[in-house]
Design a protein around this motif. Structure first.
Motif, PDB file in Angstrom:
ATOM      1  N   GLU A 184       1.403   4.604  -6.699  1.00  0.00           N
ATOM      2  CA  GLU A 184       0.991   5.997  -6.540  1.00  0.00           C
ATOM      3  C   GLU A 184       1.233   6.113  -5.097  1.00  0.00           C
ATOM      4  O   GLU A 184       1.129   5.206  -4.241  1.00  0.00           O
ATOM      5  N   ALA A 185       1.864   7.318  -4.721  1.00  0.00           N
ATOM      6  CA  ALA A 185       2.342   7.356  -3.234  1.00  0.00           C
ATOM      7  C   ALA A 185       1.110   7.271  -2.262  1.00  0.00           C
ATOM      8  O   ALA A 185       1.505   6.556  -1.181  1.00  0.00           O
ATOM      9  N   ASP A 186      -0.086   7.472  -2.424  1.00  0.00           N
ATOM     10  CA  ASP A 186      -0.977   7.438  -1.449  1.00  0.00           C
ATOM     11  C   ASP A 186      -1.533   6.098  -1.476  1.00  0.00           C
ATOM     12  O   ASP A 186      -2.391   5.908  -0.363  1.00  0.00           O
ATOM     13  N   LYS A 187      -1.004   5.224  -2.326  1.00  0.00           N
ATOM     14  CA  LYS A 187      -1.367   3.660  -2.366  1.00  0.00           C
ATOM     15  C   LYS A 187      -0.171   2.765  -1.790  1.00  0.00           C
ATOM     16  O   LYS A 187      -0.502   1.534  -1.819  1.00  0.00           O
ATOM     17  N   LEU A 188       0.707   3.591  -1.213  1.00  0.00           N
ATOM     18  CA  LEU A 188       2.065   2.658  -0.946  1.00  0.00           C
ATOM     19  C   LEU A 188       1.585   1.686  -0.026  1.00  0.00           C
ATOM     20  O   LEU A 188       2.238   0.469  -0.093  1.00  0.00           O
ATOM     21  N   ILE A 189       1.451   2.196   1.289  1.00  0.00           N
ATOM     22  CA  ILE A 189       1.122   1.230   2.517  1.00  0.00           C
ATOM     23  C   ILE A 189       0.011   0.309   2.134  1.00  0.00           C
ATOM     24  O   ILE A 189       0.195  -1.002   2.233  1.00  0.00           O
ATOM     25  N   GLU A 190      -1.067   0.575   1.405  1.00  0.00           N
ATOM     26  CA  GLU A 190      -1.904  -0.537   1.106  1.00  0.00           C
ATOM     27  C   GLU A 190      -1.416  -1.444   0.197  1.00  0.00           C
ATOM     28  O   GLU A 190      -1.586  -2.704   0.206  1.00  0.00           O
ATOM     29  N   SER A 191      -0.767  -1.007  -0.905  1.00  0.00           N
ATOM     30  CA  SER A 191      -0.272  -2.026  -2.005  1.00  0.00           C
ATOM     31  C   SER A 191       0.711  -2.963  -1.361  1.00  0.00           C
ATOM     32  O   SER A 191       0.665  -4.069  -1.853  1.00  0.00           O
ATOM     33  N   THR A 192       1.867  -2.305  -0.677  1.00  0.00           N
ATOM     34  CA  THR A 192       2.777  -3.133  -0.039  1.00  0.00           C
ATOM     35  C   THR A 192       2.002  -4.187   1.046  1.00  0.00           C
ATOM     36  O   THR A 192       2.170  -5.466   0.778  1.00  0.00           O
TER      37      THR A 192
END
Length: 260
Positions: A184-192
């Protein structure tokens, strides 16, 4: 946080993050950015506290590609520009001893997509896409895009994407193996970041030499690959990290890797 004009650079929990930071210009890759990217790649390679590198971007999209407003930026030919400024960045990532993760959102276009795909791994946001604009500008792919797309998609589909100046959507990128994950776009930074920190706990020697072997598979025979594996296994199996990891295995403990 190091001082740059077109990117930002930070190291946290053994993860270096290189961020394209020209959002008003859609992160168009200027000459200054090329120089700063090379400096950041070199800094990451030289820093023993860095285990994994993330390449990401600010703004609405990852990058619009080359900054066309600069023209050849002082070079006599575009070949000179590519070889002297883009190639060192792309090869610096490809030949790095450390894993690189591209964290892609929005549009990822042109030679900027080549830089992103030169990374070893990639996470893509839902709704993001690779844009292959070259034929629409009467240009051929550059930045290694021909290699990456044909390798992932096969010649016919890659050539079609090029001819049609097409967009390759996130779900298609996942299907073809161009990226590893779509989130999900809003979780990109966190997931990466979470993935990078997990990988940063891994064995640096194994990551380094495994990358070296696998990067060379398509230009080596099976016999040559077998030989490389055997040779580098000596280095890994006799390392402090391997010995302590084997001991931790028998003691049912989590290994701690130091890169020696």
């Amino acid at each position: 946080m190091s001082e740059y004009e077109t990117i930002t650079y930070a190291v946290e929990n053994r993860v270096a993050t290189i961020t394209l930071n020209r959002p008003k210009a859609m992160n168009a890759v200027s000459q200054k950015m090329r120089h700063e990217l090379k400096a950041a790649v070199d800094a990451s390679e030289a820093n023993d506290d860095v285990r994994v590198v993330v390449l990401r971007a600010e703004g609405k999209g990852f990058t619009s590609g080359t900054d066309l407003t600069e023209g050849l930026a002082g070079f006599e030919t575009i070949e000179d520009q590519i070889i002297e400024e883009y190639k060192p960045v792309i090869m610096g990532i490809a030949e790095s001893s450390k894993p690189y993760i591209a964290s892609i959102h929005g549009a990822c276009a042109g030679v900027g997509a080549g830089i992103a795909l030169s990374c070893d791994l990639a996470v893509m946001a839902e709704g993001a896409f690779l844009y292959v604009p070259f034929a629409g500008l009467s240009l051929v792919p550059d930045g290694g895009m021909s290699h990456y797309l044909v390798e992932a998609m096969g010649y016919k589909r890659a050539y079609q994407a090029f001819l049609e100046a097409g967009r390759i959507q996130a779900d298609e990128c996942l299907q073809y193996g161009i990226v590893n994950k779509v989130v999900e776009a809003d979780k990109l930074i966190e997931s990466t970041q979470a993935w990078a920190e997990t990988l940063a706990e891994g064995a640096p020697l194994a990551q380094k030499y495994g990358k070296q072997i696998m990067r060379g598979v398509h230009t080596s025979s099976f016999e040559e690959t077998l030989g490389k594996e055997a040779k580098l296994q000596i280095t890994c199996s006799t390392s402090q990290d391997s010995q302590s990891a084997i001991m931790a295995f028998f003691e049912k403990k989590k290994p701690v890797f130091v890169g020696k």
